[in-house]
Design a protein around this motif. Structure first.
Motif: not given
Length: 582
Positions: A204, A206, A208-210
């Motif tokens: 994760s 900021q 948001r999931n990546h």
């Protein structure tokens, strides 16, 4: 002729000066190129997968000389400000995430150098391998997940491993995940381990999931690999033995990997530098060399038929050897030290003796005290008189007729204690004289007595009942029938208040109802118990109890020591007597 020669020389000088200048220019160019060779070399090519996070660095983290002047461009002229999904953070390109539109050339340049990158974004289901590793068959290999930057951004990131686009646990090979899934260890690599290994990092950033990936292509080399042998046991061991006994020593070793290792390996023993073949008492009974999936291993057993002094405290070597070298394991034989065992046995015996002694003292306390009293005059000096005239004052309840308590106090007690054991008793109702002042005589007699024996029976009754009028409890003038009540008052007061007289309760023929007796008697019975005497069964001629019976032992235990010059005990007919201590 001279003119032509001079012109020819001038031309040669001009040519030499021009060549010198050309050499100077070439040297300067090479120096300039060498100054920036670490930044301007071969083009770096990165193979990444579409849909995953990727960071492109211009240089190493430690190379911060020109970091403030670095600029990025794409395709030579195109700036990156208009490229969707690409951000520049601290001179690093961030692809959030990478798309096929990001394919192309990227240039990172400063005032003195520039560096080019080629980014290839693949859309296939499996990421393109970024590196290639080779391991030898039969050895262990390691595959790393090179996503340190991502793990630094999110230390709680989750890592999953895939082989050829499927989870590694579905392939059946022996693979161990280590260091928090940051690397895979392949044990005893075989051809089935070959393939593309991919680590998928879910993190994760900021809010948001990546996801980020790194793929490694693993190749297994089938060529023969030789390893040096290694003795696994013993290394440097000490074995405790009994001199003169038989013992077997075991040695185990790793002998190598690959074909032919079994035939090229051997194991043997040496004792203090001498081969075991030269010592009669030694024999290598068994040596086995067997291959396995992880390599070739060997076991050897040395039998010592008799442990002699020359085998003690000398190095005994187990040697494993193959084509590459040898390894030695050492052990020493030392005579067994049983001092700890003997100490433990002695402590256990001493503890057992103490426990047994305490138990014997508790069980035979009465007999031990009586035996001590018989032996004390032989080993100690004569004791000074204590001013006492009587060993015991005997009290009982008078009645109109001869009660069981009165019969016991007047007949049984004097028969045993006075005639057979030499005690001096003052029996109430037998030794007092008519016309004496009862109160004064009773008080003085008890003061000069060592014990107070109170004889009770189920017929006993006392005018000292708590519910009676106080004037009736202590009359100024008492008849002979009430005299034991008064002497009991005096004795109990002396025993409980002044702690000057020890009381011995004797119950006759069964339990006594204490509810009608003074509370002080009830208290003494609860605190120290009572001795119980039973009348002999019908048909017995004697009314006295055997001097060796438990009752008389316990009574003598509560009595003071036998006085000097007392008569010796004489055998008497035995009667049925029992004792109950509470």
């Amino acid at each position: 002729m001279k003119l032509k020669a001079s012109n020819y020389i001038a031309k040669i000088r001009n040519i030499m000066s021009g060549e010198f200048y050309l050499c100077f220019l070439i040297t300067t160019l090479l120096l300039h190129l060498s100054h920036g060779q670490e930044h301007q070399g071969a083009v770096e090519v990165h193979h990444i997968s579409a849909g995953h996070f990727f960071r492109l660095k211009c240089g190493d983290d430690d190379d911060a000389e020109d970091r403030t002047t670095v600029t990025w461009s794409r395709g030579g002229n195109q700036t990156l400000n208009m490229t969707s999904g690409v951000e520049i953070r601290e001179e690093v390109l961030w692809f959030l995430p990478a798309h096929t539109s990001h394919n192309g050339h990227y240039t990172c340049e400063s005032r003195s150098w520039e560096k080019e990158f080629v980014l290839s974004v693949d859309t296939g289901p499996c990421p393109v391998p970024a590196e290639i590793r080779t391991v030898s068959q039969g050895t262990s290999g390691v595959v790393f997940c090179r996503q340190q930057d991502v793990l630094h951004l999110d230390p709680t990131a989750h890592i999953r491993w895939f082989k050829d686009c499927s989870p590694v646990d579905q392939h059946g090979e022996k693979i161990i995940e280590e260091d928090g899934l940051k690397r895979l260890r392949l044990v005893n690599a075989t051809e089935s381990h070959a393939g593309v290994y991919t680590c998928l990092v879910e993190f994760s950033l900021q809010g948001r999931n990546h996801t980020a990936t790194h793929s490694t292509q693993l190749k297994v080399n089938k060529e023969k690999v030789l390893l040096k042998p290694q003795v696994t046991y013993p290394r440097k061991e000490t074995v405790m033995v009994e001199p003169g006994s038989r013992i077997e020593l075991l040695c185990s070793a790793f002998l190598g990997v690959g074909e032919g290792t079994e035939s090229e390996s051997s194991m043997f023993w040496m004792v203090d530098g001498s081969h075991t073949e030269h010592i009669e008492q030694l024999n290598v009974t068994k040596t086995t060399i067997h291959p396995s999936s992880s390599g070739v291993y060997g076991r050897s057993t040395l039998s010592i038929y008799e442990v002699r002094p020359e085998f003690l405290n000398v190095p005994i070597s187990c040697i494993a050897r193959n084509a590459l070298g040898r390894d030695i394991g050492l052990l020493w034989l030392q005579p067994a030290n049983h001092s700890g065992f003997y100490t433990c046995v002695c402590l256990c015996l001493a503890f057992s003796m103490v426990v047994l002694g305490v138990a014997m003292c508790c069980l035979f306390k009465v007999d031990l005290v009586l035996a001590y009293r018989r032996l004390r005059p032989l080993v100690s000096k004569k004791q000074a008189p204590d001013g006492k005239l009587y060993d015991a004052y005997v009290s009982y309840l008078h009645g109109d007729g001869l009660s069981r308590a009165e019969m016991f106090a007047l007949q049984v007690l004097p028969e045993v204690l006075e005639r057979r054991y030499g005690y001096t008793l003052f029996v109430s109702g037998r030794d007092d004289l008519p016309g004496e002042a009862i109160h004064d005589v009773t008080s003085e007699t008890m003061r000069r007595s060592r014990r107070l024996i109170i004889v009770l029976s189920d017929q006993s009754a006392s005018p000292l009942h708590p519910k009676m009028d106080p004037e009736d409890q202590l009359p100024l003038h008492q008849s002979s029938q009430n005299r034991p009540s008064y002497d009991q008052q005096i004795g109990l007061y002396d025993a409980l208040i002044q702690n000057g007289l020890r009381v011995v309760l004797v119950e006759i023929d069964g339990k006594v109802d204490y509810t009608s007796l003074p509370e002080s008697l009830h208290y003494i019975r609860r605190k120290q118990g009572a001795l119980r005497w039973r009348r002999p069964r019908s048909g017995k001629s004697s009314s006295t109890a055997s001097p060796n019976g438990h009752f008389w032992k316990c009574l003598r235990y509560h009595m003071p020591s036998k006085p000097e010059g007392a008569l010796k005990p004489q055998p008497t007919p035995g009667i049925n007597c029992s004792i109950e201590l509470y």
